[in-house]
Design a protein around this motif. Structure first.
Motif, PDB file in Angstrom:
ATOM      1  N   GLY A  38       0.828  -1.217   0.000  1.00  0.00           N
ATOM      2  CA  GLY A  38       0.000   0.000   0.000  1.00  0.00           C
ATOM      3  C   GLY A  38       0.854   1.256   0.000  1.00  0.00           C
ATOM      4  O   GLY A  38       0.572   2.210  -0.730  1.00  0.00           O
ATOM      5  N   HIS A  92      -1.264  -0.689  -4.801  1.00  0.00           N
ATOM      6  CA  HIS A  92      -2.066  -1.912  -4.872  1.00  0.00           C
ATOM      7  C   HIS A  92      -1.369  -2.895  -5.789  1.00  0.00           C
ATOM      8  O   HIS A  92      -0.376  -2.545  -6.441  1.00  0.00           O
ATOM      9  N   TYR A 130      -6.026  -7.505  -0.481  1.00  0.00           N
ATOM     10  CA  TYR A 130      -5.908  -7.125  -1.899  1.00  0.00           C
ATOM     11  C   TYR A 130      -7.108  -6.260  -2.308  1.00  0.00           C
ATOM     12  O   TYR A 130      -6.961  -5.206  -2.923  1.00  0.00           O
ATOM     13  N   LEU A 189      -7.065  -2.643  -0.966  1.00  0.00           N
ATOM     14  CA  LEU A 189      -6.179  -1.719  -1.687  1.00  0.00           C
ATOM     15  C   LEU A 189      -6.748  -1.375  -3.063  1.00  0.00           C
ATOM     16  O   LEU A 189      -6.637  -0.236  -3.520  1.00  0.00           O
ATOM     17  N   MET A 190      -7.371  -2.353  -3.714  1.00  0.00           N
ATOM     18  CA  MET A 190      -7.988  -2.095  -5.025  1.00  0.00           C
ATOM     19  C   MET A 190      -9.093  -1.046  -4.881  1.00  0.00           C
ATOM     20  O   MET A 190      -9.196  -0.119  -5.676  1.00  0.00           O
TER      21      MET A 190
END
Ligand SMILES: NC(=O)c1ccc[n+]([C@@H]2O[C@H](COP(=O)([O-])OP(=O)(O)OC[C@H]3O[C@@H](n4cnc5c(N)ncnc54)[C@H](OP(=O)(O)O)[C@@H]3O)[C@@H](O)[C@H]2O)c1
Length: 252
Positions: free
Chosen positions: A81, A86, A128, A131-132
């Motif tokens: 991050g 990402h 994941y 962060l996306m």
């Protein structure tokens, strides 16, 4: 852009990327121009790739991480991050099989398999996705490395029944995640990739076992590159196509 080209210059996290299937997938992605963060407890083989890849290959970032520890996973994603925002692709590959029966097996082996095969996959997926979402990235892909053992138990007892249980969870969790993402109208695709026997260090260890070894010696396995090629195919499909499950077994 079509095919695997669409991911060129993007970044993938491959868990358990130091040997076997994970290493082959990492190399395949790097050769396709995808940057790879590869984690393992001992990422030395990934470090050795530096300087050996073609000029137009992606950049490899090896990370030392024990994914049976949630703290290590959270630290890994905090670093991702902070450093790159990402990752676009998540390959949940790290997994292990500890031989033993359900009637008299050891709890420690079950804990390791549960923590790595199931919990690490689930925690990595959650981190994941966070962060996306934070970066507002719509297109992504999660590949869970499952197994034929995630769909049916072996016809004879080879001491991998708890392992099969963890992989059955991967089948269930992959489907459930697909439903959750569909409800959010997410464009992130999810795939369960289920190989039969693959010649990797994991299987080489099992071949040495006096009870189960004969089963693993009884047929030819796939090579790790075969699974990597399958993963690259899954990633290269256009965005209106989702390979939800892909099973590949040896020719014999
Ligand atoms: N081989 C097969 O026949 C077969 C068939 C179907 C599915 N699969 C699945 O494919 C995946 C990969 O298997 P493989 O055969 O390639 O196994 P492998 O050769 O044993 O490789 C496992 C990888 O995971 C890493 N790893 C193990 N424990 C870890 C931990 N606690 N934290 C972080 N990384 C860890 C290992 O590196 P370090 O030891 O350095 O940590 C290594 O990079 C697994 O999910 C497995 O269940 C394998």
């Amino acid at each position: 852009m079509t095919g695997i080209e669409r991911w060129k210059g993007k970044t993938a996290l491959v868990t358990g990327a130091s040997t076997g299937i994970g290493y082959a997938i990492a190399v395949g992605l790097l050769e396709a121009g995808v940057n790879v963060i590869g984690c393992a407890r001992n990422p030395t083989p990934l470090e050795a790739l530096n300087g050996k890849l073609p000029e137009n290959a992606g950049k490899v970032t090896p990370v030392r991480s024990d994914l049976t520890k949630e703290g290590d996973i959270l630290k890994l994603f905090t670093e991702i991050g902070n450093r790159m925002g990402h990752v676009d692709i998540l390959i949940n590959n790290a997994g292990t099989g500890v031989l033993g029966n359900l009637v008299d097996g050891e709890t420690k082996g079950w804990q390791t398999m549960f923590n790595l095969n199931v919990l690490a996959t689930t925690i990595c997926t959650r981190e994941y996705l966070k962060l996306m979402e934070r970066d507002g990235i719509e297109e992504g892909h999660i590949i869970n490395i499952n197994s034929i053992a995630g769909h049916a138990n072996t016809p004879v007892n080879i001491g991998l029944n708890f392992y099969a249980g963890t992989k059955h969870m991967i089948t269930a969790l992959t489907k459930a995640l697909t439903t959750e993402l569909a409800a959010k109208k997410s464009k992130i695709r999810v795939t369960s990739l289920s190989p039969g026997m693959v010649n990797t260090p994991l299987v080489a260890e099992m071949k040495k076992d006096s009870n189960s070894g004969h089963f693993f010696q009884s047929g030819n396995g796939l090579e790790a590159k075969d699974v990597a090629d399958a993963a690259l195919y899954v990633l290269s499909t256009p965005s209106h196509v989702t390979v939800s499950e892909l099973t590949i077994v040896p020719g014999n």
